[in-house]
Each structure stands twice: as C-alpha cells, then as structure tokens.
Design a protein around this motif. Structure first.
Motif, short mmCIF file in Angstrom:
data_model
loop_
_atom_site.label_atom_id
_atom_site.label_comp_id
_atom_site.label_asym_id
_atom_site.label_seq_id
_atom_site.Cartn_x
_atom_site.Cartn_y
_atom_site.Cartn_z
N MET A 7 0.84 -1.20 0.00
CA MET A 7 0.00 0.00 0.00
C MET A 7 0.87 1.24 0.00
N LYS A 8 0.52 2.23 -0.81
CA LYS A 8 1.30 3.46 -0.89
C LYS A 8 1.25 4.23 0.43
N THR A 9 2.38 4.80 0.80
CA THR A 9 2.43 5.59 2.03
C THR A 9 2.13 7.06 1.79
N ASP A 10 2.19 7.47 0.53
CA ASP A 10 1.98 8.88 0.20
C ASP A 10 0.58 9.14 -0.37
N ARG A 11 -0.38 8.35 0.07
CA ARG A 11 -1.74 8.47 -0.47
C ARG A 11 -2.39 9.81 -0.08
N SER A 12 -3.08 10.43 -1.04
CA SER A 12 -3.79 11.69 -0.78
C SER A 12 -5.10 11.41 -0.05
N ILE A 13 -5.49 12.34 0.83
CA ILE A 13 -6.80 12.23 1.49
C ILE A 13 -7.86 12.80 0.55
N ILE A 14 -8.86 12.00 0.23
CA ILE A 14 -9.95 12.38 -0.67
C ILE A 14 -11.25 12.45 0.13
N ALA A 15 -11.92 13.59 0.11
CA ALA A 15 -13.20 13.75 0.81
C ALA A 15 -14.35 13.29 -0.08
N ILE A 16 -15.25 12.50 0.51
CA ILE A 16 -16.42 12.00 -0.22
C ILE A 16 -17.68 12.50 0.48
N PRO A 17 -18.29 13.63 0.03
CA PRO A 17 -19.58 14.04 0.59
C PRO A 17 -20.61 12.96 0.26
N MET A 18 -21.39 12.55 1.24
CA MET A 18 -22.25 11.38 1.11
C MET A 18 -23.39 11.53 0.10
N GLY A 19 -23.79 12.79 -0.19
CA GLY A 19 -24.89 13.01 -1.12
C GLY A 19 -26.25 12.95 -0.45
N ASP A 20 -27.30 12.84 -1.25
CA ASP A 20 -28.66 12.78 -0.74
C ASP A 20 -28.89 11.43 -0.05
N ALA A 21 -29.25 11.47 1.22
CA ALA A 21 -29.41 10.24 2.01
C ALA A 21 -30.51 9.32 1.48
N ALA A 22 -31.47 9.88 0.74
CA ALA A 22 -32.57 9.08 0.21
C ALA A 22 -32.24 8.46 -1.15
N GLY A 23 -31.07 8.80 -1.68
CA GLY A 23 -30.64 8.27 -2.97
C GLY A 23 -29.61 7.17 -2.83
N ILE A 24 -28.88 6.93 -3.92
CA ILE A 24 -27.91 5.82 -3.92
C ILE A 24 -26.52 6.24 -3.45
N GLY A 25 -26.32 7.52 -3.13
CA GLY A 25 -25.01 7.99 -2.71
C GLY A 25 -24.37 7.21 -1.58
N PRO A 26 -25.07 7.04 -0.44
CA PRO A 26 -24.49 6.27 0.66
C PRO A 26 -24.18 4.82 0.26
N GLU A 27 -25.07 4.24 -0.52
CA GLU A 27 -24.93 2.84 -0.94
C GLU A 27 -23.70 2.63 -1.83
N ILE A 28 -23.54 3.49 -2.84
CA ILE A 28 -22.39 3.32 -3.75
C ILE A 28 -21.09 3.71 -3.06
N THR A 29 -21.17 4.60 -2.08
CA THR A 29 -19.98 4.93 -1.30
C THR A 29 -19.50 3.71 -0.52
N ILE A 30 -20.43 3.05 0.16
CA ILE A 30 -20.08 1.85 0.92
C ILE A 30 -19.54 0.76 -0.02
N LYS A 31 -20.18 0.56 -1.15
CA LYS A 31 -19.70 -0.46 -2.09
C LYS A 31 -18.30 -0.15 -2.60
N ALA A 32 -18.04 1.12 -2.87
CA ALA A 32 -16.70 1.51 -3.34
C ALA A 32 -15.66 1.27 -2.27
N LEU A 33 -16.02 1.54 -1.01
CA LEU A 33 -15.05 1.42 0.08
C LEU A 33 -14.86 -0.02 0.56
N GLU A 34 -15.53 -0.95 -0.09
CA GLU A 34 -15.24 -2.38 0.12
C GLU A 34 -14.03 -2.83 -0.69
N LYS A 35 -13.58 -1.97 -1.63
CA LYS A 35 -12.56 -2.38 -2.60
C LYS A 35 -11.15 -1.99 -2.14
N LYS A 36 -10.27 -2.97 -2.12
CA LYS A 36 -8.89 -2.74 -1.71
C LYS A 36 -8.20 -1.72 -2.60
#
Length: 334
Positions: A1-30
């Motif tokens: 894993m890279k040690t110089d990784r940039s911090i990326i902010a992910i605003p969650m989006g509209d809670a009633a939409g797919i934003g939280p769901e796709i965020t969680i799915k993306a963050l399952e990925k190594k």
C-alpha cells in the motif's frame, strides 16, 4: 500500500438516494485504499443503514478531522454531521432534511479542501428537488462549489479511458448553443482548457476542437459556423501559444483523441461530448470541475431514487471517481 496516499473527501450526497450505498460499495474495494485515503463526510446512522442494505461487514470509524482517519480496508472513516433523522428517512423520496444534509456535507468538504486538510473532493449524487425543498439556493454541485469557494465560471471536463472532453456550451437548446459559438468564446475556452490541463499535470498539451456541421461544414457547403466563428477562434488561440487544431469533424475527433492523437477535445454542445464519452464507457465516465481552488471529481449520474435502498446500484462510477481524484491530486496545481 502506498504511504503517500492523498486524502480524498467524499460528501455522502442525498441520504434518500444511492449515494451512501455506492460509497459503501466503493469502500469495500482494496484498490481504493491502495491509491488514496478516503474520508466520508456524512451521517453515520445513514451509512450504517447503507452497510445493512449492501450486506457488508465494514465498520464505521467516526472522526472529527481528516487527520484522525485509520484509512484501512474494513473501516469507513466518517466525519459525522449527524443531521439526518433516520426514523424519518424514506429511500427514493424528495426530502428537505436530505437536501439540507447534502448541502452541509459539501459545505464541510469544501472547508476541508480550502484549508488543505483534504486534497480533493469525489462527489456523490444530490437531488435538485430535495435541495429546493430545503431552501438551498443552488441547483447543483457546480453552483454550490462556485459560491463556497469564490471561484468564477468553473469549467467541466469529462474523462473516460484517457479521453478528455471539455464543453463550449452545456445546458442550452441546440439552437441557442449554436448562437453562442462565437470566435471570442472559442478563443477564451481554448485558453481555459489549456490552463485546466496544465493544472492537472498534462505536459505538451494538444487540443482539438470538434466540428459542428457534417465534415466541419466543407468550407461553407454545409454551414458557415466553422468558417466564420470556430476556425477564427482557434487561430486566435494558436497566436496566443495554445496548441490547438480544428475544427476536426465530430465523427472522428473523439476516436482520434481516445487513441492518443489529442490530449483533449473541446465539444461544441452538450450531447456532442456526452454521447462520445458515454458510448466509450457509460459507467466509467467521470466529471472533473476545473477552475476551483481544489480538485473535484464526480460521478456522472443522479440519485436514482427508483433503485435506492435495494442493493441494485452499480458502484463502478463511484470507484472511478475516487480513483481519478487520487490520480490527479498529487499533480494538481491550485
């Protein structure tokens, strides 16, 4: 894993939409954690609900600042704004609390970006009707980011599989878009496109301008816009030191750019560039907002209220959005 990784902010989006769901799915990925340190700006209770929908074992790690994150696979680092009543939350429904929440996540993410605590924003979908219901005076991300950062007239660029597309005009009827295709505008946009590519770390930049009419008008046989406005605008930009060519017929210029002949194409109207990008790869087309004091990437789809909360939503676009932010963040010059 890279040690110089940039911090990326992910605003969650509209809670009633797919934003939280796709965020969680993306963050399952190594591979996401291999390239960056993702921090979600959102509501912890909503994200826990999304974790249940997705059926994953990710753990929420609440923090107060990006510097406190674990940034390890298996944990979701969250700046918890605690601004959604989950008992009142209904997937797929326009809601003032969700509109207000979505705005507040972006507001906080911009604050972190402006003071250097995060290197970029990777944004999820928001809903115009929910924003309106909340009394938020902006119709979308670009308008919010412009106001919150003090930027002027941000420039949109699409990227997909190395193909970059800028837009001379966006949300106008075709008739009105053609009326705005003046040489001064073409000249100005080519300068701005070149500056945007430079900020993203692209060297020896080569730009092409798409033609409007069939065969770029064939010297006036199929229309005079290329002769009277578009070509003179390109020539003025070249005199200013911009490496630009065209107008190149639109039925070939995007293919040529995809294969490396040009670093970017200036599309003349909305659908001309959108069709080219989305036919290349619909799910991996990412929007980059240039002209802000910080880097911002975005998925190119909406809140998908019809499938929210059903574990149907594809996260490919969100994953690409985060990866592109990570790719450009170290090169980005504000």
């Amino acid at each position: 894993m890279k040690t110089d990784r940039s911090i990326i902010a992910i605003p969650m989006g509209d809670a009633a939409g797919i934003g939280p769901e796709i965020t969680i799915k993306a963050l399952e990925k190594k591979e996401i954690y291999d390239v960056c340190k993702p921090v979600v700006i959102g509501d912890a209770a909503v994200l826990k609900k999304a974790i249940a929908v997705v059926g994953t074992n990710l753990k929420i790690h609440e923090i107060h600042s990006p510097a406190e994150g674990k940034y390890e696979l298996g944990f979701v680092d969250v700046i918890n704004l605690n601004n959604i009543d989950v008992d009142q939350l209904q997937y797929g429904q326009v809601s003032a609390q969700c509109g207000r929440g979505a705005y507040e996540y972006i507001q906080k993410a911009v604050e972190f970006a402006m003071n250097g605590e995060v290197k970029a924003l990777a944004t999820t979908p928001i809903n115009k009707e929910s924003l309106k219901a909340a009394g938020v005076p902006y119709i979308g991300h670009t308008e919010m980011l412009e106001a919150l950062s003090g930027a002027h007239d941000p420039l949109t660029m699409f990227e997909v599989n190395g193909l970059r597309i800028f837009f001379l005009t966006r949300h106008l009827s075709l008739k009105d878009a053609i009326a705005t295709m003046k040489k001064e505008r073409v000249h100005d946009y080519l300068i701005r496109c070149d500056q945007a590519l430079q900020r993203l770390g692209v060297r020896n930049r080569r730009l092409a301008v798409a033609g409007l009419n069939p065969h770029s008008g064939e010297g006036g046989l199929f229309g005079w816009e290329e002769v009277e406005e578009i070509k003179p605008g390109i020539e003025a930009a070249v005199k200013d030191g911009i490496s630009a060519v065209g107008p190149v017929p639109a039925d070939s210029v995007f293919f040529q750019a995809l294969n490396g002949k040009y670093d970017a194409v200036l599309s003349l109207y909305h659908d001309q560039g959108h069709i080219a990008a989305k036919m290349t790869d619909f799910h991996r087309t990412i929007s980059i907002t240039n002209g802000l004091p910080f880097l911002r990437t975005s998925v190119d789809h909406g809140t998908a209220f019809d499938i929210a909360g059903k574990n149907i939503a594809e996260s490919t676009s969100m994953e690409e959005c985060i990866k592109v932010a990570a790719q450009y963040a170290p090169k980005f010059h504000s």
